[in-house]
Write an enzyme that holds these catalytic residues in place. Structure first.
Site, mmCIF file in Angstrom:
data_model
loop_
_atom_site.group_PDB
_atom_site.id
_atom_site.type_symbol
_atom_site.label_atom_id
_atom_site.label_comp_id
_atom_site.label_asym_id
_atom_site.label_seq_id
_atom_site.Cartn_x
_atom_site.Cartn_y
_atom_site.Cartn_z
ATOM 1 N NE ARG A 89 -3.141 2.505 2.666
ATOM 2 C CZ ARG A 89 -3.374 3.255 3.821
ATOM 3 N NH1 ARG A 89 -2.862 2.814 4.994
ATOM 4 N NH2 ARG A 89 -3.708 4.537 3.729
ATOM 5 C CG HIS A 137 -0.983 8.870 3.683
ATOM 6 N ND1 HIS A 137 -1.100 7.714 3.857
ATOM 7 C CD2 HIS A 137 -0.481 9.486 4.784
ATOM 8 C CE1 HIS A 137 -0.823 7.247 5.182
ATOM 9 N NE2 HIS A 137 -0.390 8.504 5.703
ATOM 10 C CD GLU A 182 -4.326 7.746 9.775
ATOM 11 O OE1 GLU A 182 -3.862 8.697 10.473
ATOM 12 O OE2 GLU A 182 -3.905 6.417 10.154
ATOM 13 C CG ASN A 310 -4.944 3.151 9.016
ATOM 14 O OD1 ASN A 310 -5.136 2.288 8.328
ATOM 15 N ND2 ASN A 310 -4.526 4.283 8.651
ATOM 16 C CE1 TYR A 312 0.464 2.624 13.571
ATOM 17 C CE2 TYR A 312 -1.705 3.611 12.839
ATOM 18 C CZ TYR A 312 -0.250 3.133 12.560
ATOM 19 O OH TYR A 312 0.067 3.183 11.273
ATOM 20 C CD GLU A 387 -1.450 4.075 8.059
ATOM 21 O OE1 GLU A 387 -1.082 4.426 9.424
ATOM 22 O OE2 GLU A 387 -1.721 4.616 7.340
#
Ligand code: IFM
Length: 489
Positions: A89, A137, A182, A310, A312, A387
């Protein structure tokens, strides 16, 4: 020749297998890795301007050279192939494609810019790696910011035209296009807290940006379908697993507010064709949302082939009593201006336990909870983890990077993805962030997320232990269930 550390790890009694067809990949973004900022006809983006503004980025770092991926992409693709990646990606830098764009017109297409991405796609396909292309992005052409940036609907209109150009050029070989990465960060960090480009601190502008990013997604998705009818269209959101350890109604309300600002203000228009009433009410003192025009929500509510997720770290909130200093451990950088528009009564307490070098709490449960929530609330929607990964302070010792914490983080989060899959969530792939250490936005090169170490002086790449480990997971199509299997080599 296969070296010891690259030897496949066979699925065993202590490994849990992923379903057939699950796609393993790794991810980067243009400004973070490419460099060549003034080459190939590229003009400045908001991140060039921001990073060149003294005091904005740690160490004064910029993406001028970064990982020099623009020149070294063949070497990098070979490294991905060595690690067994099925998919890569990457993002396309808008200022390479239409460097003369203005608010009124897209301007001429730069053949050299398209040629770079076309060559990258060909290199990937020749290596048996499927490209997944993110169209935006965060590197907005500076000329568009000068005309209002994401506070202007013309930026969304130009984005759709740019998306159509890229999809027309690459759509014969690229199966997956992701419109935006995002948009939460673009809107709130870029326009409210100012810790990202363009560095504005205007809450009303942040909400206008939210809407125009949603509009850009919708218009862009339709444009990609026109130009590349066979392609899959996705959107990547950084969604939060929001929870509280508080017990009061005010704590529960803090969860609702933050969930609205981070999750539902994007999910609802895109997947349900409406903005959440509670978010509109919460933010009424900041803006009247008059930038939403009749018909916009239909434009935003386009069919979506997959949602990129995504994840985290968890987001833990509680009601702020307004007297003690407000805890702001939301993981989104220090600023006198909060990204949490109209949520002054919410605070983000520091959690005990493991943290990454970003100071982000490690809690893999959030991955499972988030994927299951999406599955529950949007049944049938294909999910891709676009991600996940962690920064740690890595050091190269005798040609190796023994990053066992990252490996453990990845193992736990992969197990958490599998938990969600086994509970029925249709998750079809996982992209590790990141392939290479790279320019971590306002942290510059001080934070390393890669499974491949980059020496920024020599551009030498060194596969970290976590990279070898991830390769063994990919080969086995399974994740080890015990700590014993964390170290390879
Ligand atoms: O580096 C970023 C990436 O660009 C977007 N998602 C989060 C990553 C780590 O902060």
């Amino acid at each position: 020749m296969t070296t010891t550390e690259e030897r496949p790890t066979a699925p065993s009694a202590t490994a849990r297998a992923f379903p057939p067809g699950f796609v393993w990949g790794t991810a980067t973004a243009a400004y973070q890795v490419e460099g060549a900022a003034a080459e190939g006809g590229r003009t400045p983006s908001i991140w060039d301007t921001y990073s060149h503004t003294p005091g904005r980025v740690v160490g004064g770092d910029t993406g001028d050279v970064a990982d020099d991926h623009y020149h070294r992409f063949r070497e990098d693709v070979a490294l991905m192939q060595r690690l067994g990646m099925a998919s890569y990606r990457f993002s396309v830098a808008w200022p390479r494609i239409t460097p003369q764009v203005s608010a009124d017109a897209l301007g001429p297409v730069n053949a050299e810019g398209l040629a770079f991405y076309s060559a990258l796609v060909d290199e990937l396909l020749a290596a048996g790696i499927e490209p997944a292309v993110t169209l935006y992005h965060w590197d907005l052409p500076q000329a568009l910011e000068d005309a209002g940036g994401w506070t202007s609907r013309r930026t969304a209109e130009r984005f759709a035209e740019y998306a159509e150009v890229v999809a027309a050029a690459l759509g014969d070989r690229v199966r997956t296009f992701i419109t935006l990465n995002e948009p939460w960060c673009s809107a709130y960090l870029g326009y409210a807290s100012g810790v990202h480009a363009p560095g504005r601190t205007e809450p009303a502008a942040a909400l206008a940006a939210v809407h125009h990013l949603n509009l850009a997604h919708g218009l862009g998705a339709a444009a990609v379908r026109r130009a590349a009818p066979g392609a899959r269209v996705a959107l990547t959101l950084n969604l939060a697993w929001v929870r509280t350890e508080g017990t009061t109604a005010a704590d529960a309300d803090a969860v609702r507010r933050v969930d609205g600002l981070q999750n539902r203000v994007f999910l609802d228009p895109v997947l349900r064709g409406r903005y959440p009433d509670d978010v509109l009410a919460d933010t009424a003192g900041v803006t009247d949302w008059s930038f939403v025009r009749d018909g916009d929500l239909d434009l935003i509510h386009q069919p979506l082939d997959a949602l990129g997720v995504n994840y985290y770290s968890p987001t833990v909130v509680r009601a702020w009593d307004g007297t003690t200093p407000r805890a702001e451990n939301d993981g989104h950088g220090a600023s006198a201006h909060s990204p949490w528009v109209a949520a002054q009564d919410v605070e983000f307490p520091e959690l005990p336990g493991d943290k990454t070098a970003m100071g982000w709490s490690v809690d893999a449960r959030g991955m499972t909870e988030l994927l299951l929530r999406l599955h529950r609330e949007h049944p049938g929607l294909e999910l891709i983890v676009t991600e996940n990964g962690a920064a740690y302070d890595d050091v190269v010792v005798a040609g190796r990077v023994h990053d066992v914490e990252r490996t453990r983080y990845l193992r736990d989060h992969l197990a958490a993805v599998l938990d969600a899959v086994e509970a029925g969530a249709p998750v079809t792939g996982y992209y590790l962030w990141s392939f290479l250490d790279n320019f971590e936005w306002s942290y510059g090169f001080s934070k390393r997320f890669g499974v491949v170490h980059v020496d920024y002086t020599t551009q030498q790449r060194t596969i970290k232990d976590s990279g070898y480990w991830y390769a063994s997971v990919v080969r086995a199509h399974a994740v080890p269930a015990t700590d014993g299997a964390l170290v390879t080599g």
